[in-house]
Design a protein around this motif. Structure first.
Motif, PDB file in Angstrom:
ATOM      1  N   ARG A  81       0.842  -1.182   0.000  1.00  0.00           N
ATOM      2  CA  ARG A  81       0.000   0.000   0.000  1.00  0.00           C
ATOM      3  C   ARG A  81       0.885   1.242   0.000  1.00  0.00           C
ATOM      4  NH1 ARG A  81      -5.115   1.874   1.412  1.00  0.00           N
ATOM      5  NH2 ARG A  81      -5.136   3.908   2.443  1.00  0.00           N
ATOM      6  N   GLU A 107      -5.791  -2.525 -14.314  1.00  0.00           N
ATOM      7  CA  GLU A 107      -5.973  -2.372 -12.879  1.00  0.00           C
ATOM      8  C   GLU A 107      -4.892  -3.072 -12.078  1.00  0.00           C
ATOM      9  OE1 GLU A 107      -8.498  -6.019 -13.909  1.00  0.00           O
ATOM     10  OE2 GLU A 107      -7.857  -4.152 -14.831  1.00  0.00           O
ATOM     11  N   ASP A 108      -4.060  -3.906 -12.751  1.00  0.00           N
ATOM     12  CA  ASP A 108      -2.953  -4.553 -12.050  1.00  0.00           C
ATOM     13  C   ASP A 108      -1.887  -3.506 -11.740  1.00  0.00           C
ATOM     14  OD1 ASP A 108      -4.230  -6.958 -12.317  1.00  0.00           O
ATOM     15  OD2 ASP A 108      -3.143  -7.560 -14.107  1.00  0.00           O
ATOM     16  N   ARG A 198     -14.767  -1.668 -13.146  1.00  0.00           N
ATOM     17  CA  ARG A 198     -13.857  -2.353 -12.229  1.00  0.00           C
ATOM     18  C   ARG A 198     -12.455  -1.742 -12.293  1.00  0.00           C
ATOM     19  NH1 ARG A 198     -16.539  -7.015 -14.162  1.00  0.00           N
ATOM     20  NH2 ARG A 198     -14.832  -7.406 -15.624  1.00  0.00           N
ATOM     21  N   ASN A 199     -12.005  -1.394 -13.514  1.00  0.00           N
ATOM     22  CA  ASN A 199     -10.693  -0.765 -13.657  1.00  0.00           C
ATOM     23  C   ASN A 199     -10.646   0.577 -12.928  1.00  0.00           C
ATOM     24  OD1 ASN A 199      -9.924  -2.919 -15.209  1.00  0.00           O
ATOM     25  ND2 ASN A 199     -10.084  -1.866 -17.165  1.00  0.00           N
ATOM     26  N   LEU A 201     -12.467   1.562 -10.371  1.00  0.00           N
ATOM     27  CA  LEU A 201     -12.476   1.352  -8.928  1.00  0.00           C
ATOM     28  C   LEU A 201     -11.104   0.901  -8.436  1.00  0.00           C
ATOM     29  CD1 LEU A 201     -15.940  -0.413  -8.500  1.00  0.00           C
ATOM     30  CD2 LEU A 201     -15.327   1.902  -7.774  1.00  0.00           C
ATOM     31  N   SER A 202     -10.463   0.015  -9.208  1.00  0.00           N
ATOM     32  CA  SER A 202      -9.147  -0.471  -8.796  1.00  0.00           C
ATOM     33  C   SER A 202      -8.104   0.639  -8.841  1.00  0.00           C
ATOM     34  CB  SER A 202      -8.732  -1.639  -9.701  1.00  0.00           C
ATOM     35  OG  SER A 202      -7.462  -2.134  -9.319  1.00  0.00           O
ATOM     36  N   LEU A 203      -8.103   1.417  -9.928  1.00  0.00           N
ATOM     37  CA  LEU A 203      -7.146   2.519 -10.031  1.00  0.00           C
ATOM     38  C   LEU A 203      -7.369   3.542  -8.922  1.00  0.00           C
ATOM     39  CD1 LEU A 203      -7.075   3.119 -13.889  1.00  0.00           C
ATOM     40  CD2 LEU A 203      -5.240   2.174 -12.484  1.00  0.00           C
ATOM     41  N   ARG A 205      -8.659   2.991  -5.998  1.00  0.00           N
ATOM     42  CA  ARG A 205      -8.276   2.399  -4.713  1.00  0.00           C
ATOM     43  C   ARG A 205      -6.763   2.463  -4.513  1.00  0.00           C
ATOM     44  NH1 ARG A 205     -10.256  -2.157  -5.552  1.00  0.00           N
ATOM     45  NH2 ARG A 205      -8.407  -3.395  -6.007  1.00  0.00           N
ATOM     46  N   HIS A 206      -6.002   2.310  -5.609  1.00  0.00           N
ATOM     47  CA  HIS A 206      -4.545   2.317  -5.487  1.00  0.00           C
ATOM     48  C   HIS A 206      -3.958   3.727  -5.546  1.00  0.00           C
ATOM     49  CE1 HIS A 206      -4.407  -1.955  -5.494  1.00  0.00           C
ATOM     50  NE2 HIS A 206      -4.796  -2.092  -6.744  1.00  0.00           N
ATOM     51  N   LYS A 251     -15.780   6.843 -14.465  1.00  0.00           N
ATOM     52  CA  LYS A 251     -16.659   5.921 -13.748  1.00  0.00           C
ATOM     53  C   LYS A 251     -18.121   6.362 -13.882  1.00  0.00           C
ATOM     54  CE  LYS A 251     -16.643   6.086  -9.316  1.00  0.00           C
ATOM     55  NZ  LYS A 251     -16.195   5.998  -7.904  1.00  0.00           N
TER      56      LYS A 251
END
Length: 333
Positions: A81, A107-108, A198-199, A201-203, A205-206, A251
């Motif tokens: 994190r 999103e990885d 989903r991408n 949200l993932s981006l 979040r990071h 989004k």
């Protein structure tokens, strides 16, 4: 052609090493030479890019750099994190970037840990990265950063810049989806929109914790982190904030487009159900009439009349026409 990463086969933790000369250039340094390294001038800075998953990396950090055990464990762990903190006169941080390795999704994310005391800069990663190799190339050409602070600033800037391409790609997909015919492949469009959501949200979040980490670097970095470096970090923070806003817009756009497609699908389904109800309403009296005349009991009227069939057909047509007229007046058709 894809950009070069720092992937390399090595028997030591070292992926590459450079001794920066303080003028934008650097000379290569090997693993053995890096042991016990001391600067030959006040401007020299040692930069080692290591594999954090290599056996013995944590012990080397503790023994060679006199690093506290919790810090060495943090730099070599999988707790990636984004965060940053000051430890005496050193800066410790974990940053994340987009994974551009083959087979990876936008999103990885891959992480890069770093530690610096101003004279030595240690960066660590697990998966191959492009950003450190790019900065190394700038140093080898003689137009790289001048010191450790500028190198950290440039690494953070490039990590953030690479994120923009994923956001641009997602927006392009959304633009293409808006131009497509929703009746052509609604299920496929909904699937692609769900992937974009989903991408996003993932981006988000990071990237949100990375925003906090950069602010911490700007606010509480050691004295060797110059004022110009703080300004550059502030620019990176502003750019990252714009990217976060762009992600929110992407989004919301995906949500609007998804709701529109679902509304179209629901309206189409409701229309089909409505038409089936109308057809059933029209044929229900006709079915009752033909069923009544089809019962096999004695006394059926017209059983011996050769004209009875056409009388029944005419009656059915009359009922059909009457129902059509009534439904139109009721505005059901």
């Amino acid at each position: 052609m894809s950009e070069a990463t720092d992937e390399i086969s090595t028997q030591t933790p070292l992926l590459f090493g450079r001794v920066m000369d303080g003028k934008g250039g650097a000379r290569p340094i090997g693993w053995d030479e890096a042991q016990g390294w001391t600067p030959q001038s006040a401007d020299e800075v040692l930069w080692l890019h290591l594999r954090r998953d290599f056996a013995g990396t944590r012990l080397w950090l503790e023994n060679e750099l006199r690093m506290p055990e919790p810090t060495a464990e943090l730099l070599t762990s999988d707790q990636t994190r984004p965060r940053a903190f000051r430890e005496d006169d050193t800066l410790v941080a974990t940053l994340r970037g987009i994974n551009f390795n083959p087979g990876a999704e936008p999103e990885d994310m891959i992480s890069m840990q770093l530690w610096s005391d101003g004279q030595r800069l240690i960066t660590l990663r697990r998966a191959p990265m492009q950003t450190p190799r790019e900065v190394m190339g700038m140093l080898d050409r003689g137009d790289g950063p001048l010191d450790a602070g500028a190198t950290i600033t440039l690494l953070a800037e490039l990590l953030i810049t690479r994120m923009s391409q994923s956001i641009v790609d997602m927006n392009q997909v959304l633009d293409d989806l808006e131009d497509e015919d929703p009746e052509k492949d609604p299920e496929g469009m909904l699937k692609r929109i769900s992937t974009i959501r989903r991408n996003c949200l993932s981006l988000k979040r990071h990237m949100a914790p990375q925003h906090e980490a950069l602010e911490q670097i700007s606010r509480d970095s050691p004295d060797w982190f110059e004022e110009e470096d703080r300004r550059e970090i502030a620019e990176s923070i502003a750019r990252l904030r714009r990217y976060l806003d762009d992600i929110d817009i992407s989004k919301e756009s995906a949500v609007v487009l998804q709701d529109e497609l679902r509304a179209r699908s629901l309206a189409s389904s409701e229309h089909a159900t409505y038409m089936l109800t109308i057809v059933a309403g029209i044929f229900l009296p006709l079915s009752f009439l033909t069923g009544l005349l089809g019962i096999n009991v004695g006394g059926m009227p017209g059983a011996d009349n050769p004209e009875a069939f056409w009388v029944v057909v005419t009656a059915c047509l009359a009922v059909f026409v009457t129902l059509i007229v009534v439904f139109r007046r009721l505005r059901w058709l």
